[in-house]
Design a protein around this motif. Structure first.
Motif, mmCIF file in Angstrom:
data_model
loop_
_atom_site.group_PDB
_atom_site.id
_atom_site.type_symbol
_atom_site.label_atom_id
_atom_site.label_comp_id
_atom_site.label_asym_id
_atom_site.label_seq_id
_atom_site.Cartn_x
_atom_site.Cartn_y
_atom_site.Cartn_z
ATOM 1 N N VAL A 1 -3.930 0.370 1.541
ATOM 2 C CA VAL A 1 -5.337 1.999 1.483
ATOM 3 C C VAL A 1 -4.689 2.322 -0.291
ATOM 4 N N ARG A 2 -3.370 2.984 -0.257
ATOM 5 C CA ARG A 2 -2.492 3.359 -1.657
ATOM 6 C C ARG A 2 -2.407 2.331 -2.449
ATOM 7 N N ARG B 1 6.647 7.831 4.279
ATOM 8 C CA ARG B 1 6.007 7.893 6.026
ATOM 9 C C ARG B 1 5.107 9.565 6.336
ATOM 10 N N ARG B 2 4.111 9.622 6.617
ATOM 11 C CA ARG B 2 3.200 9.979 6.597
ATOM 12 C C ARG B 2 2.890 10.413 8.127
ATOM 13 N N THR C 1 -0.520 1.243 11.890
ATOM 14 C CA THR C 1 -1.170 2.426 11.066
ATOM 15 C C THR C 1 -0.625 2.619 9.282
ATOM 16 N N ASN C 2 1.188 2.026 9.337
ATOM 17 C CA ASN C 2 1.929 2.622 8.242
ATOM 18 C C ASN C 2 1.205 1.257 7.153
ATOM 19 N N ARG D 1 -1.840 2.358 5.538
ATOM 20 C CA ARG D 1 -2.182 3.021 5.304
ATOM 21 C C ARG D 1 -1.351 2.499 3.975
ATOM 22 N N HIS D 2 -0.380 1.721 3.639
ATOM 23 C CA HIS D 2 0.082 1.766 2.671
ATOM 24 C C HIS D 2 -0.428 0.983 1.363
#
Length: 177
Positions: free
Chosen positions: A137-138, A122-123, A130-131, A134-135
């Motif tokens: 999108v990756r 996690r950033r 949000t997490n 983000r995942h």
């Protein structure tokens, strides 16, 4: 309380397939209201997988969706607590932490060996939404592989009038090439 269980059941159907058998028990003994405050549910899925839920509005517990995901800011947030544990013969996953537990070397179902945990990177601090985004999108950018839990379900046949299959709509271009 069971009004919210429908969301959990929907998620399990998405991950594990259709439910073919249900066993359940409910109680309203704690609060004495006309509706239940506690329930235990055991599910059997088409492929033989089992699922279980223990849900209660009357129990003191940190394992709820709102506490684990920070979805509701009025609930105390517990970032170290999962609300779902999905276990299989080759690995298990906790949610929303996305801790993946498995045996080194690919051994399956060996409860005599310690499980290794791999945590999603996690950033920095962020909400569960949000997490998840983000995942996603990756995954779409093909920087990581999507987790596949269970078998892929075949899409339901689309039927038009008279029971004939309908034509599929034209494919939408991928906005994330």
């Amino acid at each position: 309380m069971l009004i919210n269980l429908v969301h959990d059941l929907d998620l399990m159907r998405h991950l594990c397939g259709e439910i073919v058998a249900v066993q359940a028990a409910t109680s309203n003994a704690v609060r004495g209201h006309a509706v239940e405050d506690t329930a235990s549910v055991v599910l059997t899925f088409t492929d033989g997988a089992l699922g279980s839920f223990l849900v209660s509005d009357a129990a003191v517990a940190p394992w709820g969706w709102d506490q684990a995901t920070e979805d509701d800011p009025t609930c105390p947030y517990r970032p170290d607590t999962s609300c779902y544990s999905i276990a299989g013969t080759t690995g298990s996953l906790s949610f929303p932490q996305l801790a993946h537990y498995f045996h080194d070397g690919g051994a399956s179902g060996d409860w005599m060996r310690s499980a290794v945990a791999a945590l999603q990177n996690r950033r920095g601090p962020a909400t569960a939404h949000t997490n998840q985004l983000r995942h996603f999108v990756r995954v779409r950018a093909r920087r990581v592989r999507a987790a596949r839990l269970g078998r892929r379900r075949r899409p339901h046949a689309r039927r038009g009038r008279g029971g004939r299959p309908r034509a599929r709509p034209p494919a939408t271009p991928n906005p994330y090439p």
